[in-house]
Scaffold this active site. Structure first.
Site, PDB file in Angstrom:
ATOM      1  N   GLU A 187      58.064  54.140  39.752  1.00  0.00           N
ATOM      2  CA  GLU A 187      57.036  55.178  39.581  1.00  0.00           C
ATOM      3  C   GLU A 187      57.499  56.496  40.202  1.00  0.00           C
ATOM      4  O   GLU A 187      57.159  57.573  39.705  1.00  0.00           O
ATOM      5  CB  GLU A 187      55.706  54.688  40.172  1.00  0.00           C
ATOM      6  CG  GLU A 187      55.080  53.619  39.267  1.00  0.00           C
ATOM      7  CD  GLU A 187      54.237  52.578  39.982  1.00  0.00           C
ATOM      8  OE1 GLU A 187      53.832  52.798  41.135  1.00  0.00           O
ATOM      9  OE2 GLU A 187      53.997  51.520  39.368  1.00  0.00           O
TER      10      GLU A 187
ATOM     11  N   HIS B  28      61.185  53.458  44.012  1.00  0.00           N
ATOM     12  CA  HIS B  28      60.327  52.707  43.088  1.00  0.00           C
ATOM     13  C   HIS B  28      60.325  53.397  41.721  1.00  0.00           C
ATOM     14  O   HIS B  28      60.397  54.631  41.645  1.00  0.00           O
ATOM     15  CB  HIS B  28      58.902  52.633  43.662  1.00  0.00           C
ATOM     16  CG  HIS B  28      58.027  51.704  42.891  1.00  0.00           C
ATOM     17  ND1 HIS B  28      57.422  52.078  41.720  1.00  0.00           N
ATOM     18  CD2 HIS B  28      57.698  50.412  43.100  1.00  0.00           C
ATOM     19  CE1 HIS B  28      56.740  51.042  41.235  1.00  0.00           C
ATOM     20  NE2 HIS B  28      56.891  50.021  42.056  1.00  0.00           N
TER      21      HIS B  28
ATOM     22  N   GLY C 168      52.674  44.234  43.315  1.00  0.00           N
ATOM     23  CA  GLY C 168      51.745  45.358  43.224  1.00  0.00           C
ATOM     24  C   GLY C 168      50.313  44.864  43.120  1.00  0.00           C
ATOM     25  O   GLY C 168      49.654  44.559  44.116  1.00  0.00           O
ATOM     26  N   GLY C 169      49.832  44.758  41.893  1.00  0.00           N
ATOM     27  CA  GLY C 169      48.434  44.418  41.647  1.00  0.00           C
ATOM     28  C   GLY C 169      47.920  43.213  42.422  1.00  0.00           C
ATOM     29  O   GLY C 169      46.832  43.253  43.021  1.00  0.00           O
TER      30      GLY C 169
ATOM     31  N   GLU D 166      63.085  45.423  39.653  1.00  0.00           N
ATOM     32  CA  GLU D 166      61.778  45.524  39.016  1.00  0.00           C
ATOM     33  C   GLU D 166      61.932  46.103  37.612  1.00  0.00           C
ATOM     34  O   GLU D 166      62.022  47.339  37.458  1.00  0.00           O
ATOM     35  CB  GLU D 166      60.864  46.442  39.825  1.00  0.00           C
ATOM     36  CG  GLU D 166      60.624  45.978  41.236  1.00  0.00           C
ATOM     37  CD  GLU D 166      59.337  46.559  41.791  1.00  0.00           C
ATOM     38  OE1 GLU D 166      58.445  45.783  42.127  1.00  0.00           O
ATOM     39  OE2 GLU D 166      59.216  47.794  41.863  1.00  0.00           O
TER      40      GLU D 166
ATOM     41  N   GLY E   4      52.955  46.186  36.286  1.00  0.00           N
ATOM     42  CA  GLY E   4      51.560  46.503  35.990  1.00  0.00           C
ATOM     43  C   GLY E   4      51.145  46.198  34.559  1.00  0.00           C
ATOM     44  O   GLY E   4      50.075  46.594  34.108  1.00  0.00           O
TER      45      GLY E   4
ATOM     46  N   ASN F 102      53.099  45.988  47.706  1.00  0.00           N
ATOM     47  CA  ASN F 102      53.105  47.441  47.506  1.00  0.00           C
ATOM     48  C   ASN F 102      51.704  47.833  47.038  1.00  0.00           C
ATOM     49  O   ASN F 102      51.344  47.590  45.896  1.00  0.00           O
ATOM     50  CB  ASN F 102      54.172  47.778  46.452  1.00  0.00           C
ATOM     51  CG  ASN F 102      54.141  49.233  46.036  1.00  0.00           C
ATOM     52  OD1 ASN F 102      53.492  50.061  46.687  1.00  0.00           O
ATOM     53  ND2 ASN F 102      54.835  49.545  44.952  1.00  0.00           N
ATOM     54  N   TRP F 103      50.950  48.438  47.943  1.00  0.00           N
ATOM     55  CA  TRP F 103      49.547  48.757  47.614  1.00  0.00           C
ATOM     56  C   TRP F 103      49.429  49.992  46.740  1.00  0.00           C
ATOM     57  O   TRP F 103      48.340  50.335  46.290  1.00  0.00           O
ATOM     58  CB  TRP F 103      48.729  48.922  48.896  1.00  0.00           C
ATOM     59  CG  TRP F 103      48.584  47.669  49.710  1.00  0.00           C
ATOM     60  CD1 TRP F 103      49.105  46.425  49.415  1.00  0.00           C
ATOM     61  CD2 TRP F 103      47.879  47.510  50.941  1.00  0.00           C
ATOM     62  NE1 TRP F 103      48.756  45.526  50.389  1.00  0.00           N
ATOM     63  CE2 TRP F 103      48.006  46.165  51.340  1.00  0.00           C
ATOM     64  CE3 TRP F 103      47.142  48.381  51.750  1.00  0.00           C
ATOM     65  CZ2 TRP F 103      47.430  45.665  52.516  1.00  0.00           C
ATOM     66  CZ3 TRP F 103      46.567  47.894  52.925  1.00  0.00           C
ATOM     67  CH2 TRP F 103      46.708  46.541  53.289  1.00  0.00           C
ATOM     68  N   LYS F 104      50.542  50.694  46.544  1.00  0.00           N
ATOM     69  CA  LYS F 104      50.549  51.920  45.726  1.00  0.00           C
ATOM     70  C   LYS F 104      49.436  52.873  46.184  1.00  0.00           C
ATOM     71  O   LYS F 104      49.092  52.870  47.365  1.00  0.00           O
ATOM     72  CB  LYS F 104      50.443  51.559  44.237  1.00  0.00           C
ATOM     73  CG  LYS F 104      51.501  50.541  43.819  1.00  0.00           C
ATOM     74  CD  LYS F 104      51.664  50.397  42.337  1.00  0.00           C
ATOM     75  CE  LYS F 104      52.760  49.375  42.057  1.00  0.00           C
ATOM     76  NZ  LYS F 104      53.053  49.219  40.630  1.00  0.00           N
TER      77      LYS F 104
ATOM     78  N   SER G  29      54.604  42.251  37.875  1.00  0.00           N
ATOM     79  CA  SER G  29      53.567  41.272  37.518  1.00  0.00           C
ATOM     80  C   SER G  29      53.773  39.907  38.166  1.00  0.00           C
ATOM     81  O   SER G  29      53.512  38.871  37.549  1.00  0.00           O
ATOM     82  CB  SER G  29      53.454  41.144  35.995  1.00  0.00           C
ATOM     83  OG  SER G  29      53.073  42.390  35.429  1.00  0.00           O
TER      84      SER G  29
HETATM   85  P1  PGA Z   1      52.863  44.843  39.747  1.00  0.00           P
HETATM   86  O1  PGA Z   1      53.719  45.973  40.521  1.00  0.00           O
HETATM   87  O2  PGA Z   1      52.992  43.587  40.564  1.00  0.00           O
HETATM   88  O3  PGA Z   1      51.468  45.370  39.687  1.00  0.00           O
HETATM   89  O4  PGA Z   1      53.493  44.692  38.405  1.00  0.00           O
HETATM   90  C1  PGA Z   1      54.946  45.683  41.137  1.00  0.00           C
HETATM   91  C2  PGA Z   1      55.539  46.928  41.729  1.00  0.00           C
HETATM   92  O5  PGA Z   1      55.441  47.995  41.112  1.00  0.00           O
HETATM   93  O6  PGA Z   1      56.122  46.892  42.833  1.00  0.00           O
END
Ligand code: PGA
Length: 252
Positions: A97, A95, A234-235, A167, A173, A9-11, A213
């Site tokens: 967010e 998600h 994500g990251g 998640e 994050g 997930n590149w956000k 993470s």
């Molecule tokens: P993260 O994000 O790996 O940076 O914690 C995961 C996500 O939000 O899908």
């Protein structure tokens, strides 16, 4: 046997050029890797370019959201069919967010899931508790409500086509990963709940990804848990080498 899924997930990162650079680096690193579905979810503006770039590869395309109507006066929204049109086969839905910043609810998640399925997209439906909810002993209650709400009105044939991502919000994050045991406990509960909703066959087949993470140095132990069928990253998905290492996880 559930085929694992590793999704990046590149956000809200990367221009078109930056997205192309990342996927061009990634392609050779994961070329020839089989037995795992590899998915990237760029921003909307980069979907078309990334789609063309991964056309001949083992990498599939996801959106980060989807609207539920097919077309019309919905300024700023993107329909499921439009995502199919640019080559998406998956859609991340709900998600945390989106739940936190954009008023996403279980009801709107459910509408998006239904619309995505109707268009032939595989929903990656995200659920997860906040730190406050976990510390209040409410993890299972919250996650159950999100799963039930997201799957409301769907039959087992439809749920069979879905992916669920667990998640924990406090792990996204933050560098804090749920321990493999914490994650496994919730994954097993989600699978039991899917069984109650849609039957044992659907529960046995559905892929439940862990997210929060996930990194090269913790993916192996997470993927070694019996109910963890993949990762939503994500990251660590923003660097080709770290994402490729996650794709090449090793279970014990
Ligand atoms: P993260 O994000 O790996 O940076 O914690 C995961 C996500 O939000 O899908």
């Amino acid at each position: 046997m559930r085929t694992p899924v590793i999704a990046g997930n590149w956000k809200m990162h990367n221009t078109v050029d930056e997205s192309l650079k990342l996927v061009r680096e990634l392609k050779p690193l994961v070329a020839g890797v089989g037995g795992v579905e590899i998915v990237v979810a760029p921003v909307f503006t980069a979907l078309d370019a990334v789609s063309a770039e991964i056309n001949d590869s083992n990498i599939a395309l996801s959106s980060q959201n989807v609207f539920w109507e097919e077309k019309g006066a919905y300024t700023g929204e993107i329909a499921p069919g439009m995502l199919k049109d640019v080559g998406c086969t998956y859609a991340i839905i709900g998600h945390s967010e989106r739940r936190q910043y954009f008023n996403e609810t279980d009801e709107t998640v459910n509408k998006r899931v239904k619309a995505a399925l109707k268009a032939g997209l595989t929903p990656i439906m995200c659920v997860g508790e906040t730190l406050e909810e976990r510390e209040g002993g409410k993890t299972i209650e919250v996650v159950s409500r999100q799963v039930k709400g997201g799957l409301a009105g769907l039959g087992s044939a439809e749920i069979d086509k879905m992916i669920i991502a667990y998640e924990p919000v406090w792990a996204i994050g933050t560098g804090k990963t749920a321990t493999p045991e914490q994650a496994e406990e919730v994954h097993a509960d989600i699978r039991r709940l899917v069984g109650q909703i849609a039957g044992a066959g659907t529960a046995a087949g559905i892929r439940i990804l862990y997210g929060g993470s996930v990194k090269p140095d913790n993916v192996d132990v997470l993927m070694s848990q019996s109910d963890i069928d993949g990762a939503l990253v994500g990251g660590a998905a923003l660097q080709a080498d770290s994402f490729a290492r996650i794709v090449k996880f090793e279970t014990k």
